[in-house]
Design a protein around this motif. Structure first.
Motif, PDB file in Angstrom:
ATOM      1  N   LYS A   5      13.395  19.492   9.091  1.00 42.29           N
ATOM      2  CA  LYS A   5      13.381  18.430  10.113  1.00 42.29           C
ATOM      3  C   LYS A   5      12.457  17.287   9.689  1.00 42.29           C
ATOM      4  CE  LYS A   5      14.431  16.911  14.233  1.00 42.29           C
ATOM      5  NZ  LYS A   5      15.803  16.626  14.643  1.00 42.29           N
ATOM      6  N   GLU A  63      13.716  13.488   8.743  1.00 39.24           N
ATOM      7  CA  GLU A  63      13.219  12.314   9.470  1.00 39.24           C
ATOM      8  C   GLU A  63      12.533  11.329   8.527  1.00 39.24           C
ATOM      9  OE1 GLU A  63      13.180  11.257  13.018  1.00 39.24           O
ATOM     10  OE2 GLU A  63      14.990  12.419  12.652  1.00 39.24           O
ATOM     11  N   ILE A  81       6.348  20.641  16.538  1.00 38.79           N
ATOM     12  CA  ILE A  81       5.689  19.846  15.500  1.00 38.79           C
ATOM     13  C   ILE A  81       4.813  18.804  16.173  1.00 38.79           C
ATOM     14  CG2 ILE A  81       6.098  18.209  13.611  1.00 38.79           C
ATOM     15  CD1 ILE A  81       8.885  19.608  13.256  1.00 38.79           C
ATOM     16  N   ILE A 112       2.052  15.452  15.605  1.00 42.81           N
ATOM     17  CA  ILE A 112       1.329  14.472  14.783  1.00 42.81           C
ATOM     18  C   ILE A 112      -0.149  14.567  15.155  1.00 42.81           C
ATOM     19  CG2 ILE A 112       1.167  12.034  14.112  1.00 42.81           C
ATOM     20  CD1 ILE A 112       3.960  13.204  13.620  1.00 42.81           C
ATOM     21  N   VAL A 115      -0.433  15.502   9.543  1.00 40.32           N
ATOM     22  CA  VAL A 115      -1.487  14.484   9.505  1.00 40.32           C
ATOM     23  C   VAL A 115      -1.050  13.375   8.548  1.00 40.32           C
ATOM     24  CG1 VAL A 115      -3.891  13.965   8.937  1.00 40.32           C
ATOM     25  CG2 VAL A 115      -3.315  16.146  10.005  1.00 40.32           C
ATOM     26  N   PRO A 116      -0.881  12.143   9.076  1.00 40.23           N
ATOM     27  CA  PRO A 116      -0.635  11.022   8.172  1.00 40.23           C
ATOM     28  C   PRO A 116      -1.927  10.743   7.412  1.00 40.23           C
ATOM     29  CG  PRO A 116      -0.878  10.231  10.435  1.00 40.23           C
ATOM     30  CD  PRO A 116      -0.996  11.728  10.480  1.00 40.23           C
ATOM     31  N   THR A 117      -1.857  10.813   6.087  1.00 40.67           N
ATOM     32  CA  THR A 117      -3.042  10.805   5.223  1.00 40.67           C
ATOM     33  C   THR A 117      -2.976   9.586   4.312  1.00 40.67           C
ATOM     34  OG1 THR A 117      -3.136  13.209   5.341  1.00 40.67           O
ATOM     35  CG2 THR A 117      -4.129  12.197   3.404  1.00 40.67           C
ATOM     36  N   GLN A 118      -4.105   8.868   4.188  1.00 37.06           N
ATOM     37  CA  GLN A 118      -4.058   7.642   3.383  1.00 37.06           C
ATOM     38  C   GLN A 118      -4.977   7.728   2.176  1.00 37.06           C
ATOM     39  OE1 GLN A 118      -5.047   4.561   6.165  1.00 37.06           O
ATOM     40  NE2 GLN A 118      -7.149   5.247   6.420  1.00 37.06           N
ATOM     41  N   THR A 168      -7.283  10.527   7.595  1.00 37.84           N
ATOM     42  CA  THR A 168      -6.251  10.234   8.589  1.00 37.84           C
ATOM     43  C   THR A 168      -5.921   8.737   8.646  1.00 37.84           C
ATOM     44  OG1 THR A 168      -7.251  11.959   9.958  1.00 37.84           O
ATOM     45  CG2 THR A 168      -5.552  10.578  11.001  1.00 37.84           C
ATOM     46  N   ALA A 169      -4.643   8.419   8.577  1.00 35.14           N
ATOM     47  CA  ALA A 169      -4.175   7.034   8.784  1.00 35.14           C
ATOM     48  C   ALA A 169      -3.978   6.843  10.290  1.00 35.14           C
ATOM     49  CB  ALA A 169      -2.890   6.804   8.009  1.00 35.14           C
ATOM     50  N   HIS A 217      -3.937   4.457  12.241  1.00 32.09           N
ATOM     51  CA  HIS A 217      -3.126   3.335  12.725  1.00 32.09           C
ATOM     52  C   HIS A 217      -1.622   3.629  12.778  1.00 32.09           C
ATOM     53  CE1 HIS A 217      -3.119   3.009   8.351  1.00 32.09           C
ATOM     54  NE2 HIS A 217      -2.029   2.259   8.434  1.00 32.09           N
ATOM     55  N   VAL A 218      -1.165   4.733  12.177  1.00 33.83           N
ATOM     56  CA  VAL A 218       0.283   5.011  12.221  1.00 33.83           C
ATOM     57  C   VAL A 218       0.641   6.146  13.179  1.00 33.83           C
ATOM     58  CG1 VAL A 218       0.633   4.140   9.867  1.00 33.83           C
ATOM     59  CG2 VAL A 218       0.347   6.599  10.223  1.00 33.83           C
ATOM     60  N   ILE A 219      -0.356   6.762  13.796  1.00 35.38           N
ATOM     61  CA  ILE A 219      -0.084   7.934  14.652  1.00 35.38           C
ATOM     62  C   ILE A 219       0.854   7.577  15.807  1.00 35.38           C
ATOM     63  CG2 ILE A 219      -1.165   9.504  16.337  1.00 35.38           C
ATOM     64  CD1 ILE A 219      -3.324  10.078  14.295  1.00 35.38           C
ATOM     65  N   GLU A 233       3.104   5.183  15.996  1.00 37.08           N
ATOM     66  CA  GLU A 233       4.463   4.985  15.481  1.00 37.08           C
ATOM     67  C   GLU A 233       5.137   6.332  15.190  1.00 37.08           C
ATOM     68  OE1 GLU A 233       4.519   2.758  11.812  1.00 37.08           O
ATOM     69  OE2 GLU A 233       6.505   3.547  11.258  1.00 37.08           O
ATOM     70  N   LEU A 234       4.407   7.263  14.589  1.00 30.16           N
ATOM     71  CA  LEU A 234       5.004   8.551  14.219  1.00 30.16           C
ATOM     72  C   LEU A 234       5.370   9.370  15.454  1.00 30.16           C
ATOM     73  CD1 LEU A 234       2.784   9.546  11.167  1.00 30.16           C
ATOM     74  CD2 LEU A 234       5.061   8.528  11.135  1.00 30.16           C
ATOM     75  N   ASN A 235       4.676   9.129  16.563  1.00 32.58           N
ATOM     76  CA  ASN A 235       5.002   9.855  17.788  1.00 32.58           C
ATOM     77  C   ASN A 235       6.356   9.451  18.376  1.00 32.58           C
ATOM     78  OD1 ASN A 235       3.061  11.893  18.258  1.00 32.58           O
ATOM     79  ND2 ASN A 235       1.539  10.336  18.724  1.00 32.58           N
ATOM     80  N   TRP A 239       9.016   9.409  16.404  1.00 34.91           N
ATOM     81  CA  TRP A 239      10.008  10.115  15.598  1.00 34.91           C
ATOM     82  C   TRP A 239      10.598  11.295  16.387  1.00 34.91           C
ATOM     83  CZ3 TRP A 239       8.919  10.902   9.669  1.00 34.91           C
ATOM     84  CH2 TRP A 239       8.665   9.657   9.077  1.00 34.91           C
ATOM     85  N   ASP A 240      11.824  11.667  16.039  1.00 32.97           N
ATOM     86  CA  ASP A 240      12.461  12.839  16.641  1.00 32.97           C
ATOM     87  C   ASP A 240      12.074  14.075  15.847  1.00 32.97           C
ATOM     88  OD1 ASP A 240      14.058  14.819  17.656  1.00 32.97           O
ATOM     89  OD2 ASP A 240      15.868  14.110  16.631  1.00 32.97           O
ATOM     90  N   LEU A 241      11.091  14.802  16.328  1.00 34.57           N
ATOM     91  CA  LEU A 241      10.641  16.004  15.620  1.00 34.57           C
ATOM     92  C   LEU A 241      10.859  17.272  16.449  1.00 34.57           C
ATOM     93  CD1 LEU A 241       7.416  14.533  13.960  1.00 34.57           C
ATOM     94  CD2 LEU A 241       9.539  15.129  12.805  1.00 34.57           C
TER      95      LEU A 241
END
Lengths: 265, 265
Positions: free
Chosen positions: A152, A156, A183, A185, A237-240, B244-245, B247-249, B251-253, B255-257
């Motif tokens: 999934k 996505e 899932i 974020i 976790v969005p990781t930069q 952790t990025a 600033h994108v959390i 936006e990612l929320n 998404w269809d997960l």
């Protein structure tokens, strides 16, 4: 329509069950090329091979349901990605997937993780990229409950793209399929390892150490990866890799950093 | 008043001229204990030694103007910091200083840097911490022009403290003292390496590779470390280990997960 090209790598080595499972799951989504270390590389962080040679070997591990092409590489996970992108792949992959790691890469573990260093390396080179880890260190861990969540998230990511400068660090609790809650974020939980060095004496009378330690969670937020995992969720976790602490720049500009006798003095 | 206790380490190894210079500069500011790798560890990223033993040896390298205590360690830079904090030092150091690296750790190089991994490891353990690098790879590089800037930054860090969760990545251009324009707080420039693998054949007829590459700057902002260095300034990038990025959390929320057949289904 051309199928997506999926580069698969890891840090546990090309024969690890976690990678073999990941190859099967990715075969449902696209063409799969594996470039992975020829030996385990756990704890390698973002190491690269600067002062040594790299070897690579074309091979086939699973005759049935295996990758479209597979290569082992004598280097680190980051080396594997570099070699794949510059030498081995005929076109740029649509996505790079690293794992499934045998063991957690949540919270501060991301810093030490070879799995995530491969994902980050691909991210630096502009390729959407995800690292997957299962919270089970054993070699015969059961990856099947994670299959749907993994497919999934990758689907996505292929559909939406991953934001620029970001790679996903995904951890999966060791649970049965019907116990997985979904899932989430998350942000990286604050934590560290309380090291203990086990000091011993070798047969020649010389002292040496084994590094051991206990994980210490310093963060009780309910938006962290640790919270999600403890409560039955897959954590994303969005990781930069821009490590700049932008929020402290203004404060640091108030410091007295004047130096005497310089070019402007 | 008790003098500050300064832990000094690096990734070029305990005998590297850059570390010897750093020890002399830190002796003006406090008591100095060195725990550094017994061999060069460049490009090791944040590697740690999980499946091997660690050895440590008390030694004296410079009889005059040397450290108060010195230990070599068989591990990586991150291992050195862990061993120093848990086993070798009698009290928690007031600051940890890593370097002076022979070569740049600016922009994306921070990710591969052993020098910075030692500094980050100390930061994770709650110790104010700074990595210093000089843009000169040669073993007989001249570190003296950097002395005043290094001492100034360390003094200010001891006075003000470094913000929590942050370590400094300091790079110094290869210039004469009177050409240095000052010290600038910067952000990490966006950049990557365009790898080239130099493919060769060994005497046994087997192909192998050397990793080489060219640095590619993708960022033309005037607030970056690369801009500062090119324009004659010492760059200070506040660097964090919360990857952790944030600033994108949001936006990612979107998404269809949703996953089927899970614990909430």
């Amino acid at each position: 329509m051309q199928k997506p090209l999926i580069l698969v790598t890891n840090d546990d080595g090309i024969t690890a069950p976690g990678l073999r499972a990941l190859v099967r799951y990715m075969k449902d989504l696209g063409d799969v090329i594996v470039v992975a270390p020829d030996s385990p590389q756990s704890g390698m962080g973002h190491a690269i091979t600067l002062d040594n040679t790299l070897y690579s070997k074309r091979m086939t591990i699973d005759q049935i349901n295996g990758a479209d092409e597979e290569y082992s590489c004598s280097g680190t996970p980051a080396d594997c990605v570099k070699l794949a992108l510059q030498e081995l792949l005929k076109r740029k992959p649509d996505i790079c997937i690293s794992g499934i790691n045998h063991g957690s890469n949540s919270s501060i573990n991301v810093i030490y993780s070879g799995t995530m260093s491969a994902a980050i390396e691909a991210g630096i080179e502009g390729i959407p990229s995800i690292g997957f880890s299962l919270l089970d260190y054993s070699w015969d861990a059961d990856f099947e409950p994670a299959k749907e969540s993994i497919q999934k998230i990758v689907s996505e990511a292929l559909k939406n793209g991953i934001p620029k400068g970001v790679v996903f660090n995904v951890n999966i609790p060791k649970l049965k399929k019907n116990e997985l809650k979904g899932i989430k974020i998350c942000r990286q939980a604050r934590a560290n390892w309380k090291e203990k060095f086990d000091k011993r004496t070798n047969p020649m009378g010389k002292d040496y150490y084994w590094l051991t330690g206990e994980f210490e969670l310093l963060d009780h937020g309910e938006d962290t990866d640790e919270w999600a995992l403890t409560n039955g969720y897959v954590s994303v976790v969005p990781t930069q890799f821009d490590l700049t602490a932008h929020h402290v720049i203004q404060e640091l500009n108030t410091w007295d950093l004047e130096v005497m006798n310089n070019g402007e003095g």
